[in-house]
Design an enzyme around this catalytic site. Sequence first.
Site, short mmCIF file in Angstrom:
data_model
loop_
_atom_site.label_atom_id
_atom_site.label_comp_id
_atom_site.label_asym_id
_atom_site.label_seq_id
_atom_site.Cartn_x
_atom_site.Cartn_y
_atom_site.Cartn_z
N ASP A 32 0.87 -1.17 0.00
CA ASP A 32 0.00 0.00 0.00
C ASP A 32 0.92 1.23 0.00
O ASP A 32 2.12 1.11 0.30
CB ASP A 32 -0.87 -0.04 1.27
CG ASP A 32 -1.58 1.27 1.51
OD1 ASP A 32 -2.26 1.74 0.58
OD2 ASP A 32 -1.47 1.82 2.63
N ASP A 34 -0.27 5.09 0.87
CA ASP A 34 -0.56 6.08 1.90
C ASP A 34 -0.46 5.46 3.30
O ASP A 34 -1.08 4.43 3.58
CB ASP A 34 -1.97 6.66 1.70
CG ASP A 34 -2.06 7.53 0.45
OD1 ASP A 34 -1.07 8.22 0.15
OD2 ASP A 34 -3.09 7.50 -0.23
N GLY A 122 -5.21 3.28 -3.44
CA GLY A 122 -6.43 4.01 -3.78
C GLY A 122 -6.13 5.50 -3.98
O GLY A 122 -7.01 6.28 -4.29
N ASP A 191 -1.59 -0.64 5.85
CA ASP A 191 -2.09 -0.19 7.16
C ASP A 191 -3.61 -0.26 7.28
O ASP A 191 -4.16 -0.06 8.36
CB ASP A 191 -1.66 1.26 7.42
CG ASP A 191 -2.38 2.22 6.49
OD1 ASP A 191 -2.14 2.13 5.26
OD2 ASP A 191 -3.20 3.04 6.96
#
Length: 238
Positions: A32, A34, A122, A191
């Site tokens: 991921d 962010d 995302g 996260d």
Amino acid sequence: MAPHDKIVPITKKTIPNNVLHVLQNCDCVCFDVDSTMLTCEGIDEMARYAGKHEEVKALTKKAMGGNMSFRECLTERLEILQPTAQLIQEMIEMKPPGITPGFQELVDALRSRGTEIYLVSGGFDCLIVPEAAKCGIAPNHVIANTILFDKEGKYAGFDKNNFTSENGGKARALQYLKDSFKFNKMIMIGDGMTDAEARPPADIFIGFGGNVKRDAVKEVSDYYTSSFFSILEALQLK
Ligand SMILES: [Mg+2]
């Protein structure tokens, strides 16, 4: 002690057998971005930069309490922000987000073993690609959302064909990678709950709490850590 310090000694007793096995034998790791690869959230940074942080924060709160889909939330946030090509360019030049300590070292170690690295987010590729380049990760190894601009550089929506523009997008992105490149063992590291949802197709999910800790994510993780150095140590365990 800073959250990124090397704190927990990793031994074969402190990491589950199946996690260790997959980690040492995986051919693809997806991170991921962010609050995982990067220390912050791209859309929050964009909102701050555009002077619309409070409005976006209020919307995020509303989305968390209701039944708003990821796409609806994305659409509304971007409608508020109306990011221009110029704003994005200024952001990249003025406010480079921090890369989480240990990320580069872990990526380098995985690659030296022949493991492919992908970033699955995302967030927005226009912000991620420049940071990925600093870590030697090519644009075709970044799966994220694409903001569209018109001829004058004004905001013109986002590409709705991207995997991560909808709920369940990370799982679909990993399935696409698995089918396309015939990966045998895949790991997702992140996260958030949307990262946890990518297992399956990922064989294991490693929860990352180095920037933001979430108990719900910890609960569904095969392994949870606050430091990329711990994963690096586990990778190198004999
Ligand atoms: Mg995240």
